[in-house]
Design an enzyme around this catalytic site. Sequence first.
Site, short mmCIF file in Angstrom:
data_model
loop_
_atom_site.label_atom_id
_atom_site.label_comp_id
_atom_site.label_asym_id
_atom_site.label_seq_id
_atom_site.Cartn_x
_atom_site.Cartn_y
_atom_site.Cartn_z
N ASP A 1 -26.45 16.79 -10.96
CA ASP A 1 -25.84 15.51 -11.32
C ASP A 1 -26.98 14.50 -11.42
OD1 ASP A 1 -24.65 13.01 -11.39
OD2 ASP A 1 -23.20 13.42 -9.81
N HIS A 2 -27.30 14.07 -12.65
CA HIS A 2 -28.49 13.25 -12.87
C HIS A 2 -28.40 11.89 -12.18
CE1 HIS A 2 -32.25 12.18 -14.55
NE2 HIS A 2 -32.19 12.95 -15.62
N ARG A 3 -27.19 11.47 -11.79
CA ARG A 3 -27.05 10.21 -11.07
C ARG A 3 -27.60 10.31 -9.65
NH1 ARG A 3 -20.67 9.73 -11.63
NH2 ARG A 3 -21.01 11.83 -10.77
N PRO B 1 -23.09 13.20 -15.81
CA PRO B 1 -24.30 13.52 -16.60
C PRO B 1 -25.10 14.61 -15.90
CG PRO B 1 -24.58 11.45 -15.40
CD PRO B 1 -23.16 11.87 -15.18
#
Length: 417
Positions: free
Chosen positions: A389-391, A214
């Site tokens: 990387d939104h994580r 994501p």
Amino acid sequence: MTDILMPALSPTMEEGTLSKWHIKAGDTVSAGDVIAEIETDKATMEVEAVDEGEVAEILVPEGSEGVKVNAVIARLKGEGGLAAPAPKVEAVPAKVEAAAPPAPTPAPTPAPTSGGGNRVFASPLARRMASQAGLDLKSINGTGPKGRIVAADVEAAGKGGGAKTAPAPAKGEARQVLSLEQQGIKPGSYDLVPLDGMRKAIARRLTDSFRDVPHFPLTIDCEIDGLLAARAKVNAMLESQGVKVSVNDFVMKASAMALKAVPEANASYTPEGIAMHHHADVAMAVAIDGGLITPIIFAAETKSLSQISAESKDLAKRARERKLKPEEFQGGTFSVSNLGMFGIKTFASIINEPQGAIMSVGAGEQRPVVTKDGKLAVATVMSVTLTCDHRVVDGAIGAKFLQVFKQMIEDPVTMLA
């Protein structure tokens, strides 16, 4: 007979091309002899034998593509030509001849022995992974040919699970790809250039990253007139040493310093947790014939502009000559992709897993700007886009990183403090 197996020459390797044999049936090989050349995703490597014996037969002819890791590629007779059982012969990397995004790893440790004194059969990659994870190979069940321990077994043992009975299907493998004719392209209206190992690897890795990670972009403009003036002064000082610092060298240095100032951005996602990296190992995208490669400036935050300049030029040169070692382009904690020299104003790159972010650098160009006192002026402006990387790197962390990066780029003295 003793089997020679197709080696895993990198953590991501699933298959390779056996490009050349240096032995033939009837030859006698000793430990350390170069026996073959194998092409992986982005490298062609010489491999050597671990033990000795007479070559009984070659099972995979040179030039064969898509040879799976752990497939039997040749067989040796026992020592002295005997057919008695002998230690397995494994092909191990000898020297990189050509270039192909993990950090340098220690050499494979000597193979352990079981309680009866028999060798525990494991691939070089499996041994290295077990050593790094602190695992005892004797406690791991092998699922490779004749019970050989392979990387998947070590990975399963490290997670506390049983040994895998079969490798998982590759990501995206189930997706049906229509032919050009099925999509309306007329036969004979195009020339088809076969995919080499590098292009296949790029397609697979980037497809996986774009689909499974994501991600989101953040863009900021940096005024670089101060940087250009500083660069001119630095190059004048280093002229006698034959060193010429580029704008990209400043970008690499500023990125590394910003990563140390905002350590949350210098991180990688893992199922077990967020890996916070100790150093800013900054990879730079280099275009080469047939693809792209990302050599790394390790611990870039500790290096001067002149050191970064020298390393960047050396790595880029050897990348284009396909002479990089795997440890020079595998790994990294962050990437920089610069298309400014092509006049590209802004763009967003795809994240190079397992890194948490990649920064895309556009061209510096004259643009109208409004000064602090409200007047209109002209400045040299460079746009950069951070793909996160939104994580790992959420919006606030990414914005904080870009603020620090912008400050250093616009006032280069701050990155040297």
